[in-house]
Design an enzyme around this catalytic site. Sequence first.
Site, PDB file in Angstrom:
ATOM      1  N   CYS A 123       0.640  -1.205   0.215  1.00  0.00           N
ATOM      2  CA  CYS A 123      -0.045   0.092  -0.182  1.00  0.00           C
ATOM      3  C   CYS A 123       0.820   1.389  -0.071  1.00  0.00           C
ATOM      4  O   CYS A 123       0.408   2.248  -0.200  1.00  0.00           O
ATOM      5  CB  CYS A 123      -1.079   0.061   1.079  1.00  0.00           C
ATOM      6  SG  CYS A 123      -2.012  -1.367   1.334  1.00  0.00           S
ATOM      7  N   HIS A 256      -2.912   7.029   2.461  1.00  0.00           N
ATOM      8  CA  HIS A 256      -3.526   5.818   2.016  1.00  0.00           C
ATOM      9  C   HIS A 256      -4.782   5.723   2.543  1.00  0.00           C
ATOM     10  O   HIS A 256      -5.367   5.852   3.587  1.00  0.00           O
ATOM     11  CB  HIS A 256      -2.427   4.597   2.386  1.00  0.00           C
ATOM     12  CG  HIS A 256      -2.861   3.163   2.211  1.00  0.00           C
ATOM     13  ND1 HIS A 256      -3.586   2.911   1.035  1.00  0.00           N
ATOM     14  CD2 HIS A 256      -2.937   2.407   2.893  1.00  0.00           C
ATOM     15  CE1 HIS A 256      -3.988   1.660   0.942  1.00  0.00           C
ATOM     16  NE2 HIS A 256      -3.720   1.207   2.407  1.00  0.00           N
ATOM     17  N   ASN A 286     -10.194  -0.115   0.101  1.00  0.00           N
ATOM     18  CA  ASN A 286      -8.740  -0.057   0.017  1.00  0.00           C
ATOM     19  C   ASN A 286      -8.139  -0.403  -0.994  1.00  0.00           C
ATOM     20  O   ASN A 286      -8.328  -1.935  -1.392  1.00  0.00           O
ATOM     21  CB  ASN A 286      -8.109  -0.633   1.317  1.00  0.00           C
ATOM     22  CG  ASN A 286      -6.736  -0.813   1.498  1.00  0.00           C
ATOM     23  OD1 ASN A 286      -6.013  -0.298   0.499  1.00  0.00           O
ATOM     24  ND2 ASN A 286      -6.236  -1.093   2.397  1.00  0.00           N
TER      25      ASN A 286
HETATM   26  N1  ACO Z   1     -18.527  -8.339   9.928  1.00  0.00           N
HETATM   27  C1  ACO Z   1     -18.790  -8.505  10.840  1.00  0.00           C
HETATM   28  N2  ACO Z   1     -18.184  -8.787  12.013  1.00  0.00           N
HETATM   29  C2  ACO Z   1     -16.643  -9.002  11.893  1.00  0.00           C
HETATM   30  C3  ACO Z   1     -16.204  -8.716  10.694  1.00  0.00           C
HETATM   31  C4  ACO Z   1     -17.274  -8.540   9.583  1.00  0.00           C
HETATM   32  N3  ACO Z   1     -16.726  -8.426   8.301  1.00  0.00           N
HETATM   33  N4  ACO Z   1     -14.945  -8.747  10.771  1.00  0.00           N
HETATM   34  C5  ACO Z   1     -14.781  -9.204  12.119  1.00  0.00           C
HETATM   35  N5  ACO Z   1     -15.615  -9.183  12.716  1.00  0.00           N
HETATM   36  C6  ACO Z   1     -15.971  -9.487  14.027  1.00  0.00           C
HETATM   37  C7  ACO Z   1     -14.653 -10.215  14.747  1.00  0.00           C
HETATM   38  O1  ACO Z   1     -15.012 -11.939  14.639  1.00  0.00           O
HETATM   39  C8  ACO Z   1     -14.764  -9.856  16.150  1.00  0.00           C
HETATM   40  O2  ACO Z   1     -15.907 -10.694  16.812  1.00  0.00           O
HETATM   41  P1  ACO Z   1     -15.809 -11.192  18.214  1.00  0.00           P
HETATM   42  O3  ACO Z   1     -15.464 -10.088  19.089  1.00  0.00           O
HETATM   43  O4  ACO Z   1     -17.078 -11.678  18.465  1.00  0.00           O
HETATM   44  O5  ACO Z   1     -14.585 -11.937  18.100  1.00  0.00           O
HETATM   45  C9  ACO Z   1     -15.401  -8.360  15.987  1.00  0.00           C
HETATM   46  O6  ACO Z   1     -15.872  -8.240  14.831  1.00  0.00           O
HETATM   47  C10 ACO Z   1     -14.254  -7.512  16.220  1.00  0.00           C
HETATM   48  O7  ACO Z   1     -12.990  -7.987  15.421  1.00  0.00           O
HETATM   49  P2  ACO Z   1     -11.869  -7.008  15.447  1.00  0.00           P
HETATM   50  O8  ACO Z   1     -10.869  -7.801  14.413  1.00  0.00           O
HETATM   51  O9  ACO Z   1     -11.218  -6.876  16.867  1.00  0.00           O
HETATM   52  O10 ACO Z   1     -12.413  -5.654  15.161  1.00  0.00           O
HETATM   53  P3  ACO Z   1     -11.757  -4.635  14.754  1.00  0.00           P
HETATM   54  O11 ACO Z   1     -12.344  -3.188  15.349  1.00  0.00           O
HETATM   55  O12 ACO Z   1     -10.041  -4.580  15.165  1.00  0.00           O
HETATM   56  O13 ACO Z   1     -11.705  -4.161  13.290  1.00  0.00           O
HETATM   57  C11 ACO Z   1     -10.277  -3.894  11.317  1.00  0.00           C
HETATM   58  C12 ACO Z   1     -11.324  -4.953  12.213  1.00  0.00           C
HETATM   59  C13 ACO Z   1     -11.443  -3.209  10.518  1.00  0.00           C
HETATM   60  C14 ACO Z   1      -9.684  -4.821  10.330  1.00  0.00           C
HETATM   61  C15 ACO Z   1      -9.277  -3.288  12.005  1.00  0.00           C
HETATM   62  O14 ACO Z   1      -8.596  -3.874  12.915  1.00  0.00           O
HETATM   63  C16 ACO Z   1      -8.772  -2.124  11.101  1.00  0.00           C
HETATM   64  O15 ACO Z   1      -9.068  -1.391  10.589  1.00  0.00           O
HETATM   65  N6  ACO Z   1      -7.314  -2.305  11.040  1.00  0.00           N
HETATM   66  C17 ACO Z   1      -6.423  -1.928  10.402  1.00  0.00           C
HETATM   67  C18 ACO Z   1      -6.365  -2.593   9.169  1.00  0.00           C
HETATM   68  C19 ACO Z   1      -6.437  -2.060   7.889  1.00  0.00           C
HETATM   69  O16 ACO Z   1      -7.352  -1.305   7.624  1.00  0.00           O
HETATM   70  N7  ACO Z   1      -5.767  -2.770   6.750  1.00  0.00           N
HETATM   71  C20 ACO Z   1      -6.097  -2.447   5.400  1.00  0.00           C
HETATM   72  C21 ACO Z   1      -4.780  -3.014   4.929  1.00  0.00           C
HETATM   73  S1  ACO Z   1      -3.357  -2.664   5.629  1.00  0.00           S
HETATM   74  C22 ACO Z   1      -3.138  -0.978   5.103  1.00  0.00           C
HETATM   75  O17 ACO Z   1      -3.637  -1.000   4.060  1.00  0.00           O
HETATM   76  C23 ACO Z   1      -2.113  -0.353   5.971  1.00  0.00           C
END
Ligand code: ACO
Length: 329
Positions: A123, A256, A286
């Site tokens: 990215c 990004h 993304n």
């Molecule tokens: N729909 C519904 N529920 C979901 C989904 C979904 N698509 N995905 C995960 N969940 C659930 C999980 O199973 C978990 O359930 P549980 O509490 O029963 O176990 C709950 O949601 C929370 O999951 P987390 O992974 O803790 O959610 P978080 O708040 O961390 O959000 C996310 C996840 C959006 C990926 C976040 O961590 C994030 O934004 N990270 C940054 C990563 C990113 O943006 N990456 C892009 C690529 S990297 C880059 O470009 C730099």
Amino acid sequence: MTSNAPRFSRIAGTGSVLPPRRLSNDDLVRQLAARGIETSDAWIVERTGIRARHFVDDGVNASDLAAQAARQAMEAAGVQPTQIDLVIVATSTPDMVFPSVACLVQRKLGIHNGAAFDVQAVCSGFVYGLSIADAMIRAGSATRALVIGAEVFSRILDFNDRTTCVLFGDGAGAVVLEAADTPGIVASELHADGRHADILCTPGTVSGGQVVGSPLLTMDGQAVFKLAVGVLADVAHSVLAKAGRTEADIDWLIPHQANIRIMQSTAKRLKLAADKVIVTVDQHGNTSAASVPLALDAGVRDGRIRRGDTLMLEGVGGGFTWGAVLVDF
Ligand code: ACO
């Protein structure tokens, strides 16, 4: 440009393309439900800010999107393919193992001069490519470059993993970067820390005529989130210091487009109002290396970004890699 003047580079034109097939969150929710995977528009919007993404159809590759975006950028710059002497494509989803997407784009556009190569910094790829092209132009080894970010991430998504497949989309963005008497690219900085290679990766490879290991994207979302927020603010401050500028000099932050919460947090750390940030993640998801040039072109074409504005472009992604480029547009 006068011959003995110090050499800089400037962005002469921008372009971008999204595949026509658009999936709203609800469209994706329905498709995933058919596989027994549960998610919702509300969860995706709240956690990421994403409302829609575009996916390519079968047979469309990164080089097709890259060539379309590049044509637009050349048109905006008023330059012909014969005037281009460097093609850099940032991508993690190339058409094939080799040749590079850059060489395939060269062929599609009828460019036969100068160097062409891909940059693999996930990215951060476009910011890496822009910084490399600037350095090559300053050094006199190129005069007019196409710098392109192009991705078909839909090809490497695991549609059985709801934590990642809702986040990404396909697209391409491009700029023409050309030699100039004044900057242009004011300052830039690139970083990487391979100790974090495992938190965001697509570990499969091709060996012995087969794919070995998983060819699908995996991510530790929370680890990525924490790292991204810290490094984006730090590298922006560092580039501003290098340029002798301050946060108040930034007209537009173009980070990004991974997640609206990462972008808001970066803006806050840079003391920038939310309306100083170009946001396209809601409509594009993304798009990895394509996200910064897509957002740049969106801001240029809707009239928000004007000639003379100061832009902070920022990338962060797998590797772990990150970087920033300060631009007087
Ligand atoms: N729909 C519904 N529920 C979901 C989904 C979904 N698509 N995905 C995960 N969940 C659930 C999980 O199973 C978990 O359930 P549980 O509490 O029963 O176990 C709950 O949601 C929370 O999951 P987390 O992974 O803790 O959610 P978080 O708040 O961390 O959000 C996310 C996840 C959006 C990926 C976040 O961590 C994030 O934004 N990270 C940054 C990563 C990113 O943006 N990456 C892009 C690529 S990297 C880059 O470009 C730099």
